[in-house]
Scaffold this motif. Structure first.
Motif, short mmCIF file in Angstrom:
data_model
loop_
_atom_site.label_atom_id
_atom_site.label_comp_id
_atom_site.label_asym_id
_atom_site.label_seq_id
_atom_site.Cartn_x
_atom_site.Cartn_y
_atom_site.Cartn_z
N ILE A 18 0.86 -1.18 0.00
CA ILE A 18 0.00 0.00 0.00
C ILE A 18 0.90 1.23 0.00
CG2 ILE A 18 -1.73 1.28 1.29
CD1 ILE A 18 -2.70 -1.40 2.37
N ARG A 19 0.68 2.07 -1.00
CA ARG A 19 1.48 3.29 -1.10
C ARG A 19 0.99 4.30 -0.08
NH1 ARG A 19 0.58 3.16 -7.34
NH2 ARG A 19 2.03 1.54 -7.86
N GLN A 20 1.92 5.04 0.46
CA GLN A 20 1.56 6.08 1.43
C GLN A 20 1.08 7.32 0.68
OE1 GLN A 20 1.38 5.82 4.65
NE2 GLN A 20 2.11 3.73 4.62
N PRO A 21 -0.05 7.87 1.09
CA PRO A 21 -0.56 9.08 0.42
C PRO A 21 0.32 10.29 0.70
CG PRO A 21 -1.91 8.52 2.32
CD PRO A 21 -0.91 7.42 2.16
N ARG A 22 0.27 11.26 -0.21
CA ARG A 22 1.08 12.47 -0.05
C ARG A 22 0.50 13.41 0.98
NH1 ARG A 22 0.88 12.82 -6.06
NH2 ARG A 22 2.26 11.15 -6.67
N LYS A 23 -0.82 13.46 1.07
CA LYS A 23 -1.42 14.34 2.06
C LYS A 23 -2.48 13.57 2.83
CE LYS A 23 -5.07 17.13 0.18
NZ LYS A 23 -5.49 18.32 -0.52
N ALA A 24 -2.76 14.02 4.03
CA ALA A 24 -3.70 13.32 4.89
C ALA A 24 -5.14 13.63 4.50
CB ALA A 24 -3.44 13.71 6.34
N LEU A 25 -6.01 12.69 4.78
CA LEU A 25 -7.44 12.91 4.55
C LEU A 25 -8.01 13.81 5.62
CD1 LEU A 25 -8.75 9.34 3.69
CD2 LEU A 25 -8.47 11.26 2.14
N GLY A 26 -9.01 14.57 5.25
CA GLY A 26 -9.71 15.41 6.20
C GLY A 26 -10.85 14.65 6.86
N HIS A 27 -11.67 15.39 7.57
CA HIS A 27 -12.76 14.81 8.34
C HIS A 27 -13.73 14.00 7.47
CE1 HIS A 27 -15.86 14.53 11.39
NE2 HIS A 27 -16.72 15.09 10.57
N TYR A 28 -14.17 14.58 6.37
CA TYR A 28 -15.17 13.92 5.53
C TYR A 28 -14.59 12.73 4.78
CZ TYR A 28 -17.65 18.13 6.72
OH TYR A 28 -18.23 19.14 7.43
N GLY A 29 -13.34 12.80 4.39
CA GLY A 29 -12.68 11.66 3.75
C GLY A 29 -12.55 10.48 4.70
N ARG A 30 -12.21 10.79 5.95
CA ARG A 30 -12.11 9.72 6.96
C ARG A 30 -13.47 9.12 7.28
NH1 ARG A 30 -8.80 13.61 9.37
NH2 ARG A 30 -10.33 13.90 11.02
N LEU A 31 -14.51 9.97 7.31
CA LEU A 31 -15.86 9.46 7.53
C LEU A 31 -16.27 8.50 6.41
CD1 LEU A 31 -18.00 12.50 8.76
CD2 LEU A 31 -17.47 10.43 10.01
N ARG A 32 -15.98 8.88 5.17
CA ARG A 32 -16.32 8.04 4.03
C ARG A 32 -15.57 6.71 4.10
NH1 ARG A 32 -20.15 6.68 0.36
NH2 ARG A 32 -19.19 5.94 -1.53
#
Length: 115
Positions: A18-32
């Motif tokens: 699993i590749r590490q993402p460049r930027k972190a997810l925000g609140h709504y991305g984590r909820l999804r």
């Protein structure tokens, strides 16, 4: 996508990284992501294996932020939350803005997150 496997005893285990993402997810991305993992596990696994989960959650995050930015001013105008109210009674303004934000978030969650 071609998968390779490693034999562990009697089992073949897929070599998945699993590749590490460049930027972190925000609140709504984590909820999804949490929603997919809990209630839509087949779709979640497909997105993980095709390495599209982060991109999908990031798109949901951006769409949710844009939708909130669109809905919030409309709700504030509809309920009469003005700068004049802010100058006269700050606590009432904060209460009404929080109510508008909560209402906008409920709309976004229903439309984008839990769909």
């Amino acid at each position: 996508m071609k998968l390779t496997y490693t034999q562990q005893g009697d089992y073949l285990i897929p070599d998945i990284t699993i590749r590490q993402p460049r930027k972190a997810l925000g609140h709504y991305g984590r909820l999804r992501k949490a929603y997919l993992q809990e209630f839509r596990p087949i779709l979640f696994n497909e997105l993980v294996l095709s390495e599209k989960l982060f991109k999908h959650c990031l798109e949901i995050e951006e769409a949710a932020r844009h939708r909130i930015d669109t809905i919030l001013p409309e709700l504030a105008k509809q309920y009469g939350v003005t700068e004049q109210l802010k100058a006269e009674n700050q606590m009432e303004w904060v209460r009404q803005m929080n109510a508008c934000k909560a209402q906008a978030e409920e709309v976004v969650k229903a439309e984008l997150i839990y769909d």
